[in-house]
Design an enzyme around this catalytic site. Structure first.
Site, PDB file in Angstrom:
ATOM      1  N   ASP A  82       0.782  -1.551   0.150  1.00  0.00           N
ATOM      2  CA  ASP A  82       0.186   0.002  -0.068  1.00  0.00           C
ATOM      3  C   ASP A  82       0.476   1.102   0.292  1.00  0.00           C
ATOM      4  O   ASP A  82       1.994   1.230   0.426  1.00  0.00           O
ATOM      5  CB  ASP A  82      -1.011   0.111   1.117  1.00  0.00           C
ATOM      6  CG  ASP A  82      -1.400  -0.786   0.812  1.00  0.00           C
ATOM      7  OD1 ASP A  82      -2.388  -1.152   0.335  1.00  0.00           O
ATOM      8  OD2 ASP A  82      -2.240  -1.173   2.117  1.00  0.00           O
TER       9      ASP A  82
HETATM   10  N1  URA Z   1      -1.537  -5.888   4.144  1.00  0.00           N
HETATM   11  C1  URA Z   1      -1.612  -5.059   3.962  1.00  0.00           C
HETATM   12  O1  URA Z   1      -2.804  -4.247   4.395  1.00  0.00           O
HETATM   13  N2  URA Z   1      -1.010  -4.264   3.616  1.00  0.00           N
HETATM   14  C2  URA Z   1      -0.095  -3.832   2.743  1.00  0.00           C
HETATM   15  O2  URA Z   1       0.820  -3.095   1.939  1.00  0.00           O
HETATM   16  C3  URA Z   1       0.342  -5.482   2.460  1.00  0.00           C
HETATM   17  C4  URA Z   1      -0.467  -6.659   2.934  1.00  0.00           C
END
Ligand code: URA
Length: 264
Positions: A104
């Site tokens: 993310d």
């Molecule tokens: N899980 C999440 O919620 N975000 C990420 O970036 C990776 C795994």
């Protein structure tokens, strides 16, 4: 043996015409010797190329690890923030290096990138169940019930099967080290929410047997050599080793689904 023009093209220095112009312009050296013949032939394996004084080693495939900062999107066409691809050199972008799964925008830590499609498949396929370890900072205190829920499996709204953490080790009152083997949209955030908490910060520590080197500064990348790739590959076997199989068999597997951590 390969012509210099083709060789440069394979390494991401542009179109054949661009590469020819680079060579003819006297901007390329091979193994320390200037070469202005775009059709000179070289044995490419391990060849040292210098373009405008910057050294490159020929690599059939590029494998990188990036220490992703917060505030970067894992997209080539980012919407709200700069792209992680702005953190790697032009030739790597040009040769089609892409993220192996995503993090993310607000997540940090280990992001692998490559232009080897088989490698991407190997490390994102749910069937391979490669463990990924995250340090998760939470809004609320993580209690024993939440740890137990994560290990036993939490229910996500879009999945009838509970999602199980392979491991969940408290690191502090509001911090756990969580190991998961799936890669799905906001997986860790949704798992913590389902356990009754909320993720405040998310940092990927490792993928399989390879951990983010502490010496790699935030926003920087490094080549992965044979040693690092062997560590990663070892992890695939480790993911299938008896203790892990036993642990993950505590809940039904929801394999064969999404691959990308942050892709809707
Ligand atoms: N899980 C999440 O919620 N975000 C990420 O970036 C990776 C795994």
């Amino acid at each position: 043996m390969i012509e210099l023009e083709r060789l440069l093209r394979s390494q991401g220095f542009g179109s054949r015409a661009d590469c020819r112009a680079l060579v003819r312009g006297g901007r390329v050296s091979i193994a320390g010797q200037a070469c202005d013949d775009p059709f000179a032939r070289f044995d490419e394996e391990g060849l040292r190329i210098s373009v405008d004084g910057a050294e490159w080693v020929f690599r059939r495939f590029a494998y990188l690890a990036l220490n992703k900062p917060a505030g970067y999107e894992c997209s080539r066409r980012p919407v709200h923030h700069p792209s992680v691809y702005s953190l790697i050199p032009d030739p790597l972008r040009t040769r089609g290096v892409q993220a192996v799964g995503r993090l993310d925008e607000d997540a940090t830590g280990l992001l692998l990138l490559t232009d080897d499609g088989q490698f991407i498949h190997r490390y994102t396929s749910p069937k391979k169940a490669v463990p990924k370890v995250y340090d998760v900072t939470t809004r609320h205190v993580v209690d024993r019930g939440q740890v137990a829920a994560l290990l036993d499996g939490v229910q996500l709204h879009d999945d009838p099967q509970p999602v199980v953490a392979l491991d969940c080790v408290p690191l502090g009152e509001r911090c756990v080290r969580l190991t998961v083997t799936q890669g799905r949209y906001h997986l860790v955030k949704r798992m913590l929410a389902a356990a009754g908490n909320r993720v405040e910060a998310l940092h990927r520590v490792s993928i399989g047997g390879f951990s983010l080197p502490p010496a790699l500064p935030v926003g920087h990348w490094m080549w992965l050599g044979e040693a690092e790739i062997a560590l990663l590959a070892g992890s695939c076997q480790r993911a299938m080793s008896p203790p892990d199989v036993l642990r993950s068999s505590r809940a039904p597997a929801s394999a064969g689904r999404l691959v990308d951590e942050s892709e809707p």
